[in-house]
Enzyme design. Structure first.
Site, mmCIF file in Angstrom:
data_model
loop_
_atom_site.group_PDB
_atom_site.id
_atom_site.type_symbol
_atom_site.label_atom_id
_atom_site.label_comp_id
_atom_site.label_asym_id
_atom_site.label_seq_id
_atom_site.Cartn_x
_atom_site.Cartn_y
_atom_site.Cartn_z
ATOM 1 N N GLU A 175 8.665 -36.613 15.789
ATOM 2 C CA GLU A 175 7.451 -35.778 15.925
ATOM 3 C C GLU A 175 7.538 -34.733 17.039
ATOM 4 O O GLU A 175 6.615 -34.587 17.830
ATOM 5 C CB GLU A 175 6.232 -36.680 16.136
ATOM 6 C CG GLU A 175 6.046 -37.676 15.013
ATOM 7 C CD GLU A 175 4.815 -38.576 15.178
ATOM 8 O OE1 GLU A 175 4.214 -38.587 16.268
ATOM 9 O OE2 GLU A 175 4.464 -39.248 14.194
ATOM 10 N N ASN A 228 12.778 -37.278 12.612
ATOM 11 C CA ASN A 228 11.692 -37.831 11.799
ATOM 12 C C ASN A 228 10.359 -37.158 12.154
ATOM 13 O O ASN A 228 10.067 -36.948 13.336
ATOM 14 C CB ASN A 228 11.595 -39.341 12.115
ATOM 15 C CG ASN A 228 10.693 -40.118 11.181
ATOM 16 O OD1 ASN A 228 10.853 -40.058 9.959
ATOM 17 N ND2 ASN A 228 9.745 -40.871 11.738
ATOM 18 N N HIS A 243 2.876 -39.782 5.286
ATOM 19 C CA HIS A 243 1.550 -40.398 5.394
ATOM 20 C C HIS A 243 0.588 -39.530 4.578
ATOM 21 O O HIS A 243 0.255 -38.414 4.980
ATOM 22 C CB HIS A 243 1.102 -40.464 6.852
ATOM 23 C CG HIS A 243 1.937 -41.395 7.684
ATOM 24 N ND1 HIS A 243 1.979 -42.747 7.439
ATOM 25 C CD2 HIS A 243 2.764 -41.178 8.729
ATOM 26 C CE1 HIS A 243 2.786 -43.335 8.314
ATOM 27 N NE2 HIS A 243 3.290 -42.396 9.105
ATOM 28 N N GLU A 270 7.944 -43.545 6.236
ATOM 29 C CA GLU A 270 6.702 -44.251 6.621
ATOM 30 C C GLU A 270 5.645 -44.086 5.535
ATOM 31 O O GLU A 270 4.458 -43.888 5.830
ATOM 32 C CB GLU A 270 6.169 -43.710 7.960
ATOM 33 C CG GLU A 270 7.178 -43.789 9.091
ATOM 34 C CD GLU A 270 6.655 -43.297 10.442
ATOM 35 O OE1 GLU A 270 5.418 -43.144 10.594
ATOM 36 O OE2 GLU A 270 7.482 -43.074 11.339
ATOM 37 N N ASP A 288 2.769 -44.137 3.075
ATOM 38 C CA ASP A 288 1.527 -44.810 2.709
ATOM 39 C C ASP A 288 0.615 -43.756 2.093
ATOM 40 O O ASP A 288 0.652 -42.590 2.479
ATOM 41 C CB ASP A 288 0.873 -45.574 3.872
ATOM 42 C CG ASP A 288 0.681 -44.792 5.150
ATOM 43 O OD1 ASP A 288 0.790 -43.549 5.133
ATOM 44 O OD2 ASP A 288 0.406 -45.417 6.187
#
Ligand code: XIL
Length: 301
Positions: free
Chosen positions: A127, A169, A205, A234, A236
């Protein structure tokens, strides 16, 4: 019986999940973990605050538990995350300048050395770019140590664990946009200058504020075309029922269509395990029963 892991493996991909060490004694949780997943990412246990709570005093027991358990079950491990503006221990968050830069290099070196040979891929830097249309770096104490902090972290990780794939990432980089283009340009720049980078992680996400982009696959492909592996790290997806199931299928289809997409990791097992549980974004309900999204993922493979 078919599982997420075996369905993905039939197409030479992995299917992983984030794991929390404190949940491993929950038999429903552990049962799903062992049955369904071929890759594991410690959800918090390898972060800076967890692994170096006091400067140069390292604490690996929770992460070691996850790594040993994964190994015993034939699962690989993604390391997450060596250098990040968030979840820093208090001592690091109050450092700056050369003291912080040295502390970061020491941290990357120590943690990557501790897990040398045991990590499939490291999120070396997490990030580091800002949201929005500028493509700029995110302001942080690490960024203020100098623009080269990212490449310094990658070089330290490579020196410590030459066998691990080294990933950058981030989130909101799932479609073609200013932020993902900034990451794309970073990869090109690293390649041109011989800075080690092997993979890019797309957190993915997905929620109403960040819907699944229509150019998700095209974005993965443009990174793959640079020669780096791409990983969905990650995943979701907020929602329920058919809409959620269809979005999950689209992610699987995109990874299948991009040969350099190595696999997919979901950010937790049951909805109740999610960092945003109220979005019910995962593949198993709170009782550990597979949802429509689970069936959809299996069929999409
Ligand atoms: C989250 C964890 O799921 C939570 O348990 C924790 O409280 C905060 O961090 N991007 C990342 C992950 O890279 O490390 C974050 O994980 C979610 C967003």
């Amino acid at each position: 019986a078919t599982t997420l892991g075996s369905a993905a493996a039939a197409k030479s991909k992995y299917f992983g999940t984030a794991v929390a060490a404190y949940k491993l004694s929950d038999t429903v949780y552990a049962g799903i973990l062992d049955r369904e997943f071929t890759m594991v990412t410690p959800e918090n246990e390898m972060k800076w605050d967890a692994t170096e709570p006091s400067q140069n005093s390292f604490s690996y027991s929770s992460a070691d538990t996850i790594v040993a358990r994964a190994k015993a079950n034939g699962q690989r491990v993604r390391g997450h995350a060596l250098a990040w503006h968030s979840q820093q221990p208090g001592w690091a968050s109050s450092l700056s300048g050369t003291a912080l830069r040295s502390a970061m290099v020491n941290h990357v070196t120590a943690v990557a050395t501790h897990y040398k040979g045991q990590i499939y891929a490291w999120d070396v830097v997490n990030e580091a770019f800002a949201d929005g249309s500028t493509g700029a770096r995110r302001d942080s104490n690490l960024q203020r140590t100098g623009n080269d902090w990212i490449e310094v972290a990658f070089k330290a990780a490579r020196a410590a664990d030459p066998a691990a794939k080294l990933c950058y990432n981030d989130y909101n980089t799932d479609g073609v946009n200013a932020k993902s283009t900034a990451v794309y340009n970073l990869v090109k720049d690293f390649q041109a200058r011989g800075v080690p980078i092997d993979c890019v992680g797309f957190q993915s996400h997905v929620n109403s504020a960040s819907p699944l982009p229509s150019d998700y696959q095209a974005n993965l492909q443009r990174f793959a075309d640079l020669g780096v592996e791409v990983q969905i790290t990650e995943l979701d997806i907020a929602g329920s029922g058919t809409a959620q199931a269809d979005s999950y299928a689209k992610v699987v289809q995109a990874c299948l269509a991009v040969s350099k997409c190595a696999g997919i990791t979901v950010w937790g097992i049951r909805d109740s395990d999610s960092w945003r549980a109220s979005d019910t974004p995962l593949l198993f309900d709170g009782n550990g029963n597979p949802k429509a999204a689970y069936t959809s993922v299996i069929s999409a493979f």
